[in-house]
Write a protein that holds these residues in place. Structure first.
Motif, PDB file in Angstrom:
ATOM      1  N   SER A 164      74.741 104.897  83.328  1.00  0.00           N
ATOM      2  CA  SER A 164      74.121 103.580  83.158  1.00  0.00           C
ATOM      3  C   SER A 164      72.645 103.803  82.849  1.00  0.00           C
ATOM      4  N   SER A 223      69.215 101.355  87.314  1.00  0.00           N
ATOM      5  CA  SER A 223      70.486 100.883  87.864  1.00  0.00           C
ATOM      6  C   SER A 223      70.781 101.580  89.184  1.00  0.00           C
ATOM      7  N   ASP A 254      71.568 105.169  88.551  1.00  0.00           N
ATOM      8  CA  ASP A 254      70.350 105.911  88.236  1.00  0.00           C
ATOM      9  C   ASP A 254      69.529 106.157  89.501  1.00  0.00           C
ATOM     10  N   ASN A 272      70.884 109.849  81.459  1.00  0.00           N
ATOM     11  CA  ASN A 272      71.510 108.521  81.497  1.00  0.00           C
ATOM     12  C   ASN A 272      72.383 108.344  80.267  1.00  0.00           C
ATOM     13  N   GLU A 328      74.637 105.295  78.755  1.00  0.00           N
ATOM     14  CA  GLU A 328      75.001 103.896  78.903  1.00  0.00           C
ATOM     15  C   GLU A 328      76.238 103.548  78.079  1.00  0.00           C
TER      16      GLU A 328
END
Length: 338
Positions: free
Chosen positions: A54, A58, A61, A84, A86
């Motif tokens: 994500s 988040s 994260d 990351n 996504e």
């Protein structure tokens, strides 16, 4: 149909009794432990890459970067890099990760990714990976405005059963943790989850505006999203999603206090390795993360963030994950999302 998706708390492995095996697989050697729990003769783990499925900021994260901070500060790993990936509720990252093979490549996963794999009809799910450890959890609360006539969860569920359309509930994204727990509460009211008027909002801030403006009868989100308005008395908590008092707010009524302990549901997050890693590599990873959860540095971050301790070792985590994947699919079917 009552779905039992309750948490199970494992017993963290004592640092002094961890089995130091397979360390050569990550280029490290075993050593003693200092007062902080970190090894004295070098890190347990190698150079790790941890993928948060994500964007920045988040929950995935935040968890990955907390792990990075503690593994580095406690000298439990040679180095740690967080990336990351996504897309599609984490299923893009999952599809990439199932093809990896190095035990130094790790990924954060959680309940929302279990749900996203099902609702997106993804080709892969978390049961294909190697669960290393379940680490932390966050709990939702169901709240009403202070002026609401509903004083208890039972008051609200009775009204919901009588007139579900007149009692809309604010939630986050469709099919996410808020929606899942709301579906369990609907079942507690004797309703089909599809009968309830769930209204989705992009974050707790928008839901808060709707609540205070009496646009919805109740709201479901993480405690942190509503904490300020709960403390000022603008919102009243009917129940938390935990069957035990929340560490961050122990005075709030739990779902068990409200009479529905089987509807406890934790938004857990854990760490995964690629499929098919060796037993020796898994033992090394287990040792590192068992040491992490015992450290003062980790528990300080966990408490600051309002995260509950949801540690399970690899074997317990794998069994729980299999059971929860099946029960989550059933719940999402009940919600009309599958």
């Amino acid at each position: 149909m009552k779905m039992n998706i309750r948490k199970r708390r494992g017993t963290a492995v004592a640092v002094g009794t961890l089995v130091a095996v397979g360390l050569l697989a990550t280029g490290c050697s075993a050593g003693g432990t200092g007062s902080s729990g970190a090894p004295e003769e070098g890190p347990v783990l190698g150079a790790l890459s941890i993928d948060a499925p994500s964007g920045a900021g988040s929950g995935y994260d935040q968890t990955a970067r907390a792990i990075e901070q503690v593994l580095t500060s406690e000298r439990l790993a040679q180095r740690v890099q967080v990336t990351n990936t996504e897309g599609a509720g984490g299923t893009v990252a999952l599809a990439e990760f199932v093809g990896m093979s190095s035990p130094d490549d790790l990924m954060i996963g959680g309940l929302s990714l279990v749900g996203a794999s099902i609702t997106n009809d993804a080709p892969n799910d978390l049961t294909e990976l190697t669960p290393v450890a379940r680490l932390i959890g966050e709990y939702d609360v169901i709240v009403v405005p202070d002026a609401s006539p509903y004083e208890t969860l039972q008051d609200f569920l009775d009204a919901l059963a009588e007139s579900p359309g007149d009692n809309p509930i604010a939630i986050g994204n469709q099919g996410g943790y808020d929606h899942m727990w709301g579906g369990l509460l609907a079942q507690d009211a004797g309703l089909e989850a599809t009968d309830v008027n769930f209204v989705t909002f992009d974050g707790g801030g928008e839901a808060l505006i709707a609540l205070l403006g009496n646009q919805v009868a109740a709201g479901i989100s993480g405690y942190g999203e509503f904490a300020d308005s709960i403390e000022t008395g603008e919102l009243r908590v009917l129940a938390t999603a935990s069957d035990e008092p929340l560490e961050v707010a122990p005075d709030l009524p739990s779902i068990a206090d409200a009479g529905y302990p089987d509807s406890a549901l934790v938004n857990w997050r854990g760490i995964f390795a690629p499929p098919g890693i060796s037993d020796e590599d898994l033992a090394t990873l287990e040792e590192g993360f068992a040491t992490l959860v015992e450290s003062d540095a980790w528990n300080e971050i966990r408490t600051t963030n309002g995260w509950s301790d949801e540690y399970l070792d690899s074997e317990e985590f794998a069994a729980e994950l299999q059971e929860q994947t099946e029960s989550t699919r059933q719940l999402l079917e009940d919600l009309g999302l599958v």
